[in-house]
Scaffold this motif. Structure first.
Motif, PDB file in Angstrom:
ATOM      1  N   ALA A 228      39.010 -27.346   5.598  1.00 56.02           N
ATOM      2  CA  ALA A 228      38.552 -27.871   4.306  1.00 56.02           C
ATOM      3  C   ALA A 228      37.156 -28.455   4.423  1.00 56.02           C
ATOM      4  O   ALA A 228      36.311 -28.269   3.527  1.00 56.02           O
ATOM      5  CB  ALA A 228      39.530 -28.935   3.811  1.00 56.02           C
ATOM      6  N   ALA A 229      36.891 -29.159   5.526  1.00 53.21           N
ATOM      7  CA  ALA A 229      35.562 -29.739   5.725  1.00 53.21           C
ATOM      8  C   ALA A 229      34.498 -28.650   5.821  1.00 53.21           C
ATOM      9  O   ALA A 229      33.435 -28.741   5.193  1.00 53.21           O
ATOM     10  CB  ALA A 229      35.558 -30.603   6.983  1.00 53.21           C
TER      11      ALA A 229
ATOM     12  N   THR B 228      34.201 -26.718   2.327  1.00 47.63           N
ATOM     13  CA  THR B 228      33.604 -27.552   1.286  1.00 47.63           C
ATOM     14  C   THR B 228      32.110 -27.720   1.502  1.00 47.63           C
ATOM     15  O   THR B 228      31.308 -27.567   0.567  1.00 47.63           O
ATOM     16  CB  THR B 228      34.280 -28.936   1.251  1.00 47.63           C
ATOM     17  OG1 THR B 228      35.677 -28.769   1.010  1.00 47.63           O
ATOM     18  CG2 THR B 228      33.674 -29.806   0.158  1.00 47.63           C
ATOM     19  N   MET B 229      31.730 -28.026   2.743  1.00 50.88           N
ATOM     20  CA  MET B 229      30.311 -28.186   3.029  1.00 50.88           C
ATOM     21  C   MET B 229      29.566 -26.863   2.905  1.00 50.88           C
ATOM     22  O   MET B 229      28.450 -26.795   2.361  1.00 50.88           O
ATOM     23  CB  MET B 229      30.119 -28.759   4.425  1.00 50.88           C
ATOM     24  CG  MET B 229      28.661 -29.001   4.820  1.00 50.88           C
ATOM     25  SD  MET B 229      27.892 -30.340   3.885  1.00 50.88           S
ATOM     26  CE  MET B 229      28.536 -31.767   4.784  1.00 50.88           C
TER      27      MET B 229
ATOM     28  N   THR C  81      30.095 -24.305   1.059  1.00 49.49           N
ATOM     29  CA  THR C  81      29.979 -23.742  -0.299  1.00 49.49           C
ATOM     30  C   THR C  81      29.334 -24.715  -1.278  1.00 49.49           C
ATOM     31  O   THR C  81      29.385 -24.494  -2.487  1.00 49.49           O
ATOM     32  CB  THR C  81      31.378 -23.356  -0.823  1.00 49.49           C
ATOM     33  OG1 THR C  81      32.235 -24.507  -0.801  1.00 49.49           O
ATOM     34  CG2 THR C  81      31.987 -22.262   0.032  1.00 49.49           C
ATOM     35  N   THR C  82      28.724 -25.770  -0.742  1.00 50.95           N
ATOM     36  CA  THR C  82      28.141 -26.792  -1.610  1.00 50.95           C
ATOM     37  C   THR C  82      26.668 -26.499  -1.878  1.00 50.95           C
ATOM     38  O   THR C  82      25.879 -26.349  -0.947  1.00 50.95           O
ATOM     39  CB  THR C  82      28.273 -28.188  -0.973  1.00 50.95           C
ATOM     40  OG1 THR C  82      29.658 -28.509  -0.855  1.00 50.95           O
ATOM     41  CG2 THR C  82      27.589 -29.238  -1.831  1.00 50.95           C
TER      42      THR C  82
ATOM     43  N   TYR D  22      23.377 -26.934   1.706  1.00 52.20           N
ATOM     44  CA  TYR D  22      23.751 -27.547   2.986  1.00 52.20           C
ATOM     45  C   TYR D  22      22.860 -27.074   4.122  1.00 52.20           C
ATOM     46  O   TYR D  22      22.516 -27.839   5.030  1.00 52.20           O
ATOM     47  CB  TYR D  22      25.219 -27.258   3.302  1.00 52.20           C
ATOM     48  CG  TYR D  22      25.464 -25.928   3.976  1.00 52.20           C
ATOM     49  CD1 TYR D  22      25.515 -25.815   5.371  1.00 52.20           C
ATOM     50  CD2 TYR D  22      25.643 -24.767   3.222  1.00 52.20           C
ATOM     51  CE1 TYR D  22      25.731 -24.600   5.985  1.00 52.20           C
ATOM     52  CE2 TYR D  22      25.862 -23.563   3.834  1.00 52.20           C
ATOM     53  CZ  TYR D  22      25.911 -23.471   5.209  1.00 52.20           C
ATOM     54  OH  TYR D  22      26.128 -22.262   5.813  1.00 52.20           O
TER      55      TYR D  22
ATOM     56  N   SER E 183      26.998 -33.966  -8.011  1.00 51.33           N
ATOM     57  CA  SER E 183      28.044 -33.050  -7.591  1.00 51.33           C
ATOM     58  C   SER E 183      27.894 -32.684  -6.113  1.00 51.33           C
ATOM     59  O   SER E 183      28.884 -32.641  -5.363  1.00 51.33           O
ATOM     60  CB  SER E 183      27.998 -31.780  -8.443  1.00 51.33           C
ATOM     61  OG  SER E 183      28.936 -30.828  -7.977  1.00 51.33           O
TER      62      SER E 183
ATOM     63  N   ARG F 174      30.709 -33.620  -3.050  1.00 47.63           N
ATOM     64  CA  ARG F 174      31.332 -32.597  -2.216  1.00 47.63           C
ATOM     65  C   ARG F 174      31.056 -32.828  -0.730  1.00 47.63           C
ATOM     66  O   ARG F 174      31.965 -32.738   0.101  1.00 47.63           O
ATOM     67  CB  ARG F 174      30.862 -31.208  -2.645  1.00 47.63           C
ATOM     68  CG  ARG F 174      31.464 -30.746  -3.973  1.00 47.63           C
ATOM     69  CD  ARG F 174      30.911 -29.384  -4.371  1.00 47.63           C
ATOM     70  NE  ARG F 174      31.239 -28.358  -3.405  1.00 47.63           N
ATOM     71  CZ  ARG F 174      32.380 -27.652  -3.409  1.00 47.63           C
ATOM     72  NH1 ARG F 174      33.303 -27.887  -4.339  1.00 47.63           N
ATOM     73  NH2 ARG F 174      32.602 -26.727  -2.496  1.00 47.63           N
TER      74      ARG F 174
ATOM     75  N   GLY G  77      33.125 -35.737   0.530  1.00 46.29           N
ATOM     76  CA  GLY G  77      34.507 -35.348   0.776  1.00 46.29           C
ATOM     77  C   GLY G  77      34.653 -34.528   2.051  1.00 46.29           C
ATOM     78  O   GLY G  77      35.627 -34.692   2.800  1.00 46.29           O
ATOM     79  N   ALA G  78      33.680 -33.664   2.315  1.00 49.94           N
ATOM     80  CA  ALA G  78      33.721 -32.868   3.539  1.00 49.94           C
ATOM     81  C   ALA G  78      33.627 -33.752   4.777  1.00 49.94           C
ATOM     82  O   ALA G  78      34.327 -33.517   5.775  1.00 49.94           O
ATOM     83  CB  ALA G  78      32.578 -31.850   3.541  1.00 49.94           C
TER      84      ALA G  78
END
Length: 203
Positions: free
Chosen positions: A58-59, A62-63, A65-66, A83, A169, A173, A176-177
């Protein structure tokens, strides 16, 4: 004519049959209890590896695709946050991708540990590799956390402007990552402790 004397020699090491049975039952119960605890630790190891896969993957996703784009005046004049514009975030994605791939590859070894809870060789291997993953994920999360902190707070001494007011946004993200990556690092730490405890009980 000399009298013959009969000497009865008792074997002091002879254990009554009832005591032998009791001793055997006691040893068997101790062995079964130790095996049950070792198997329980192996099952917990397997569950934690599943959780680690989720957190690390998930980390990384998420990172990776940010991105966020801000339009100023016209669509031809844009500011974009991605990123891979920051080496710390690129290292973060690579570290968590490696960690998640390692966890997937380690699952069969964890299953073998459940079937054979006293297999020391596998535990030594996992202990060594898990320790490497602790360092890797902690380094990646720490580097990204420093950038996220600057993105939220800025730094007036170095003229680093806080960008999260504009790129809200993007900052949510990546934050959260980073949290997910720290969770993965913590899981690796628990795995190291479990492997060390299991090996200590064996020896």
């Amino acid at each position: 004519m000399s009298e013959s004397a009969t000497v009865n020699i008792h074997d002091t090491n002879t254990v009554p049959r009832g005591n032998k049975g009791f001793s055997a039952m006691k040893v068997g119960a101790m062995a079964a209890g130790g095996g049950g605890l070792a198997r329980g630790l192996a099952v917990l190891d397997f569950i934690l590896r599943l959780a680690g896969i989720v957190a690390a993957l998930a980390a990384a996703i998420t990172m990776g695709t940010t991105n966020q784009t801000l339009n100023f005046f016209t669509q031809f004049f844009q500011f974009r946050a991605r990123y891979y514009d920051l080496p710390a975030f690129s290292f973060f994605v690579a570290a968590n991708a490696i960690a998640s791939a390692y966890l997937v590859l380690s699952m069969p070894f964890s299953l073998v540990s459940i079937v054979k809870p006293h297999a020391a060789g596998i535990k030594f291997l996992l202990l060594a590799l898990d320790t490497v993953m602790v360092a890797l994920t902690t380094a990646g999360a720490g580097a990204a956390a420093a950038i996220v902190y600057l993105a939220h707070q800025g730094n007036t001494k170095t003229n680093w402007v806080a960008i999260c007011q504009q790129f809200g946004s993007f900052c949510q993200r990546v934050s959260g990552a980073v949290v997910a990556s720290f969770i993965a690092a913590f899981i690796f730490m628990i795995l190291v402790i479990l492997s060390a405890a299991s090996l200590k009980r064996r020896h």
